[in-house]
Design a protein around this motif. Structure first.
Motif, PDB file in Angstrom:
ATOM      1  N   LEU A  98     -58.173 -21.484 -73.748  1.00  0.00           N
ATOM      2  CA  LEU A  98     -57.545 -20.624 -74.759  1.00  0.00           C
ATOM      3  C   LEU A  98     -58.605 -19.951 -75.621  1.00  0.00           C
ATOM      4  O   LEU A  98     -58.597 -20.058 -76.852  1.00  0.00           O
ATOM      5  N   PRO A  99     -59.544 -19.222 -75.002  1.00  0.00           N
ATOM      6  CA  PRO A  99     -60.649 -18.636 -75.768  1.00  0.00           C
ATOM      7  C   PRO A  99     -60.221 -17.504 -76.696  1.00  0.00           C
ATOM      8  O   PRO A  99     -60.869 -17.242 -77.703  1.00  0.00           O
ATOM      9  N   GLY A 100     -59.125 -16.823 -76.357  1.00  0.00           N
ATOM     10  CA  GLY A 100     -58.726 -15.672 -77.151  1.00  0.00           C
ATOM     11  C   GLY A 100     -57.763 -15.972 -78.277  1.00  0.00           C
ATOM     12  O   GLY A 100     -57.345 -15.073 -79.009  1.00  0.00           O
ATOM     13  N   VAL A 101     -57.398 -17.242 -78.425  1.00  0.00           N
ATOM     14  CA  VAL A 101     -56.428 -17.621 -79.457  1.00  0.00           C
ATOM     15  C   VAL A 101     -57.151 -17.834 -80.783  1.00  0.00           C
ATOM     16  O   VAL A 101     -58.040 -18.682 -80.890  1.00  0.00           O
ATOM     17  N   GLU A 102     -56.772 -17.066 -81.768  1.00  0.00           N
ATOM     18  CA  GLU A 102     -57.342 -17.226 -83.097  1.00  0.00           C
ATOM     19  C   GLU A 102     -56.409 -18.069 -83.949  1.00  0.00           C
ATOM     20  O   GLU A 102     -55.196 -17.948 -83.878  1.00  0.00           O
ATOM     21  N   GLY A 103     -56.991 -18.920 -84.753  1.00  0.00           N
ATOM     22  CA  GLY A 103     -56.173 -19.771 -85.604  1.00  0.00           C
ATOM     23  C   GLY A 103     -55.632 -20.955 -84.826  1.00  0.00           C
ATOM     24  O   GLY A 103     -56.277 -21.492 -83.922  1.00  0.00           O
ATOM     25  N   CYS A 104     -54.429 -21.348 -85.162  1.00  0.00           N
ATOM     26  CA  CYS A 104     -53.823 -22.549 -84.579  1.00  0.00           C
ATOM     27  C   CYS A 104     -53.526 -22.373 -83.089  1.00  0.00           C
ATOM     28  O   CYS A 104     -52.967 -21.365 -82.671  1.00  0.00           O
ATOM     29  N   LYS A 105     -53.912 -23.374 -82.294  1.00  0.00           N
ATOM     30  CA  LYS A 105     -53.588 -23.384 -80.873  1.00  0.00           C
ATOM     31  C   LYS A 105     -52.343 -24.246 -80.660  1.00  0.00           C
ATOM     32  O   LYS A 105     -52.297 -25.386 -81.111  1.00  0.00           O
ATOM     33  N   ILE A 106     -51.350 -23.678 -79.984  1.00  0.00           N
ATOM     34  CA  ILE A 106     -50.088 -24.378 -79.747  1.00  0.00           C
ATOM     35  C   ILE A 106     -49.983 -24.677 -78.264  1.00  0.00           C
ATOM     36  O   ILE A 106     -49.914 -23.772 -77.437  1.00  0.00           O
ATOM     37  N   ILE A 107     -49.973 -25.966 -77.927  1.00  0.00           N
ATOM     38  CA  ILE A 107     -50.020 -26.405 -76.534  1.00  0.00           C
ATOM     39  C   ILE A 107     -48.750 -27.177 -76.191  1.00  0.00           C
ATOM     40  O   ILE A 107     -48.425 -28.177 -76.833  1.00  0.00           O
ATOM     41  N   GLY A 108     -48.031 -26.715 -75.209  1.00  0.00           N
ATOM     42  CA  GLY A 108     -46.829 -27.398 -74.761  1.00  0.00           C
ATOM     43  C   GLY A 108     -47.149 -28.417 -73.673  1.00  0.00           C
ATOM     44  O   GLY A 108     -48.047 -28.193 -72.857  1.00  0.00           O
ATOM     45  N   VAL A 109     -46.426 -29.522 -73.678  1.00  0.00           N
ATOM     46  CA  VAL A 109     -46.594 -30.550 -72.650  1.00  0.00           C
ATOM     47  C   VAL A 109     -45.221 -30.825 -72.043  1.00  0.00           C
ATOM     48  O   VAL A 109     -44.276 -31.189 -72.752  1.00  0.00           O
ATOM     49  N   THR A 110     -45.098 -30.644 -70.740  1.00  0.00           N
ATOM     50  CA  THR A 110     -43.822 -30.866 -70.078  1.00  0.00           C
ATOM     51  C   THR A 110     -44.070 -31.471 -68.699  1.00  0.00           C
ATOM     52  O   THR A 110     -45.202 -31.784 -68.328  1.00  0.00           O
ATOM     53  N   SER A 111     -43.013 -31.640 -67.944  1.00  0.00           N
ATOM     54  CA  SER A 111     -43.093 -32.173 -66.588  1.00  0.00           C
ATOM     55  C   SER A 111     -41.961 -31.561 -65.781  1.00  0.00           C
ATOM     56  O   SER A 111     -41.078 -30.886 -66.329  1.00  0.00           O
ATOM     57  N   ALA A 112     -41.973 -31.780 -64.484  1.00  0.00           N
ATOM     58  CA  ALA A 112     -40.876 -31.297 -63.654  1.00  0.00           C
ATOM     59  C   ALA A 112     -39.659 -32.199 -63.810  1.00  0.00           C
ATOM     60  O   ALA A 112     -38.532 -31.727 -63.974  1.00  0.00           O
ATOM     61  N   LEU A 113     -39.903 -33.514 -63.771  1.00  0.00           N
ATOM     62  CA  LEU A 113     -38.841 -34.508 -63.816  1.00  0.00           C
ATOM     63  C   LEU A 113     -39.024 -35.426 -65.009  1.00  0.00           C
ATOM     64  O   LEU A 113     -40.070 -35.440 -65.648  1.00  0.00           O
ATOM     65  N   LYS A 114     -38.023 -36.204 -65.276  1.00  0.00           N
ATOM     66  CA  LYS A 114     -38.140 -37.219 -66.313  1.00  0.00           C
ATOM     67  C   LYS A 114     -38.993 -38.379 -65.796  1.00  0.00           C
ATOM     68  O   LYS A 114     -39.134 -38.568 -64.589  1.00  0.00           O
ATOM     69  N   GLY A 115     -39.565 -39.140 -66.709  1.00  0.00           N
ATOM     70  CA  GLY A 115     -40.289 -40.333 -66.323  1.00  0.00           C
ATOM     71  C   GLY A 115     -41.676 -40.121 -65.757  1.00  0.00           C
ATOM     72  O   GLY A 115     -42.216 -41.004 -65.100  1.00  0.00           O
ATOM     73  N   GLU A 116     -42.275 -38.971 -66.023  1.00  0.00           N
ATOM     74  CA  GLU A 116     -43.609 -38.705 -65.473  1.00  0.00           C
ATOM     75  C   GLU A 116     -44.737 -38.977 -66.472  1.00  0.00           C
ATOM     76  O   GLU A 116     -45.909 -38.800 -66.143  1.00  0.00           O
ATOM     77  N   GLY A 117     -44.383 -39.370 -67.683  1.00  0.00           N
ATOM     78  CA  GLY A 117     -45.406 -39.695 -68.664  1.00  0.00           C
ATOM     79  C   GLY A 117     -45.783 -38.562 -69.589  1.00  0.00           C
ATOM     80  O   GLY A 117     -46.847 -38.582 -70.205  1.00  0.00           O
ATOM     81  N   LYS A 118     -44.902 -37.576 -69.762  1.00  0.00           N
ATOM     82  CA  LYS A 118     -45.247 -36.425 -70.589  1.00  0.00           C
ATOM     83  C   LYS A 118     -45.409 -36.782 -72.062  1.00  0.00           C
ATOM     84  O   LYS A 118     -46.315 -36.268 -72.731  1.00  0.00           O
ATOM     85  N   SER A 119     -44.542 -37.650 -72.589  1.00  0.00           N
ATOM     86  CA  SER A 119     -44.630 -37.993 -74.009  1.00  0.00           C
ATOM     87  C   SER A 119     -45.883 -38.807 -74.312  1.00  0.00           C
ATOM     88  O   SER A 119     -46.572 -38.573 -75.309  1.00  0.00           O
ATOM     89  N   THR A 120     -46.191 -39.761 -73.437  1.00  0.00           N
ATOM     90  CA  THR A 120     -47.428 -40.522 -73.593  1.00  0.00           C
ATOM     91  C   THR A 120     -48.631 -39.600 -73.520  1.00  0.00           C
ATOM     92  O   THR A 120     -49.573 -39.707 -74.311  1.00  0.00           O
ATOM     93  N   SER A 121     -48.597 -38.662 -72.588  1.00  0.00           N
ATOM     94  CA  SER A 121     -49.691 -37.704 -72.448  1.00  0.00           C
ATOM     95  C   SER A 121     -49.802 -36.805 -73.675  1.00  0.00           C
ATOM     96  O   SER A 121     -50.906 -36.507 -74.140  1.00  0.00           O
ATOM     97  N   ALA A 122     -48.660 -36.385 -74.208  1.00  0.00           N
ATOM     98  CA  ALA A 122     -48.678 -35.532 -75.398  1.00  0.00           C
ATOM     99  C   ALA A 122     -49.334 -36.252 -76.569  1.00  0.00           C
ATOM    100  O   ALA A 122     -50.137 -35.658 -77.311  1.00  0.00           O
ATOM    101  N   VAL A 123     -49.007 -37.533 -76.755  1.00  0.00           N
ATOM    102  CA  VAL A 123     -49.613 -38.308 -77.838  1.00  0.00           C
ATOM    103  C   VAL A 123     -51.118 -38.385 -77.647  1.00  0.00           C
ATOM    104  O   VAL A 123     -51.898 -38.156 -78.587  1.00  0.00           O
ATOM    105  N   ASN A 124     -51.565 -38.680 -76.439  1.00  0.00           N
ATOM    106  CA  ASN A 124     -52.990 -38.851 -76.200  1.00  0.00           C
ATOM    107  C   ASN A 124     -53.762 -37.538 -76.256  1.00  0.00           C
ATOM    108  O   ASN A 124     -54.928 -37.508 -76.658  1.00  0.00           O
ATOM    109  N   ILE A 125     -53.128 -36.459 -75.858  1.00  0.00           N
ATOM    110  CA  ILE A 125     -53.768 -35.147 -75.998  1.00  0.00           C
ATOM    111  C   ILE A 125     -53.962 -34.825 -77.481  1.00  0.00           C
ATOM    112  O   ILE A 125     -55.032 -34.382 -77.913  1.00  0.00           O
ATOM    113  N   ALA A 126     -52.916 -35.055 -78.268  1.00  0.00           N
ATOM    114  CA  ALA A 126     -53.007 -34.808 -79.709  1.00  0.00           C
ATOM    115  C   ALA A 126     -54.062 -35.710 -80.348  1.00  0.00           C
ATOM    116  O   ALA A 126     -54.852 -35.275 -81.201  1.00  0.00           O
TER     117      ALA A 126
END
Length: 252
Positions: free
Chosen positions: A46-74
Motif C-alpha cells: 500500500l505505498p500510495g496510501v496516505e494517512g491511515c491504512k485500512i486493511i480488511g481480513v476475510t476468508s472464503a468459508l467460515k472456520g479458516e482462522g480469519k479472526s485470529t489472523s486479524a488480531v495477530n495482524i493488528a
C-alpha cells in the motif's frame, strides 16, 4: 464522532478461549516471524496510501482462522509503535470480545443506530497499549444494511483520523455479502485460506467476488499448516450465516 484523546474435512475449530493461546505474545516464534513478514509485505503493498491504512481480513468459508489472523495482524502492526485499531465488522457472529476478554457492547452496531457515541466503542485490547479494539456490538437484524449505510462510511472516516492502521475483521466472502459491501471501505483485503479445509473452487469464487467489486487483494495467508493432532471439540457457531453447515477444525 470520536475524541482523538480516547483513543471440507471435518476438523476442530478453536474456541475463543483456546484461540487466546495463538494470539499476540502467546504465538510461537515461527508464527510471530511469519506475521512480521506479512507486516513488511503489507507496508510495500500500500505505498500510495496516505494517512491511515485500512486493511480488511476475510476468508472464503467460515472456520479458516480469519479472526485470529486479524488480531495477530493488528498486534504485529502495533508492535512498530503505530496507533492501531482492530475493528470487528462481523456483526452476525462476533467473537473478539471473548477472544480478547473485553466488553462485547456497546460496539459498532450500537454506534451505527445511534445508541452510543464513538468513544464508547473504543476499548484497550489488553495486548499492547497502542492496540485498540471496537467490537461488533449487539447482533442486529439488518447487518448488511448497516454495513452499506452512510453512517458506516462516516464512522470509518472518523476512525481514520484517529488511527494509523485499521484492521477490519469481516465475515466470510462466500457465506454472506457483507464483506463485499465493506470492501469499498478498505484499501485492500487479505484472504485467509486454511490448509486441507478450503477447496480451490471456494478460493476462486471468493477471488472472483472480490475482484467484481474492484477490491485490491493484498495477498493470501495460509493457516493450519503443519498443525499436529490434538484434542478435538465441536464448533457450534455460524448459525447466524443462515443455515450454513457446521464444521469442525483441527485444534492447533
Amino acid at each position: 464522532m470520536f475524541n482523538k484523546d480516547k483513543r471440507r474435512k471435518n476438523r476442530d475449530i478453536l474456541t475463543p478461549e483456546e484461540s487466546r493461546k495463538t494470539l499476540g505474545d502467546n504465538l510461537s516464534f515461527a508464527a510471530a516471524e511469519a506475521y512480521k513478514l506479512l507486516r513488511t509485505n503489507l507496508d510495500f503493498s500500500l505505498p500510495g496510501v496516505e494517512g491511515c491504512k485500512i486493511i480488511g481480513v476475510t476468508s472464503a468459508l467460515k472456520g479458516e482462522g480469519k479472526s485470529t489472523s486479524a488480531v495477530n495482524i493488528a498486534y504485529t502492526m502495533a508492535q512498530t509503535g503505530k496507533n492501531v485499531l482492530l475493528l470487528e465488522m462481523d456483526m452476525r457472529l462476533p467473537t473478539l470480545a471473548k477472544r480478547l476478554r473485553v466488553q462485547a457492547k456497546p460496539g459498532l452496531s450500537n454506534l451505527l443506530v445511534g445508541q452510543c457515541s464513538g468513544n464508547d466503542i473504543l476499548q484497550k485490547s489488553g495486548l499492547l497499549p497502542n492496540l485498540w479494539v471496537a467490537t461488533a456490538g449487539d447482533i442486529p437484524p439488518n447487518p448488511t444494511e448497516l454495513m452499506g449505510s452512510q453512517n458506516m462510511k462516516k464512522t470509518i472516516q472518523a476512525l481514520a483520523e484517529i488511527f494509523e492502521v485499521i484492521v477490519v475483521d469481516l465475515p466470510p466472502v462466500n457465506v454472506v455479502t457483507d464483506a463485499m459491501i465493506a470492501a469499498k471501505l478498505v484499501h485492500g483485503m487479505i484472504l485467509i485460506v486454511r490448509q486441507d479445509y478450503c477447496d480451490r473452487g471456494s478460493v476462486e469464487k471468493a477471488v472472483r467476488q472480490l475482484r467484481f467489486v474492484d477490491t485490491k487483494i493484498l495477498g493470501f495467508v495460509m493457516t493450519g499448516a503443519g498443525g499436529t493432532s490434538g484434542s478435538y471439540k465441536k464448533y457450534g457457531g455460524y448459525d447466524g450465516y443462515g443455515g450454513y453447515r457446521k464444521t469442525a477444525l483441527k485444534n492447533q
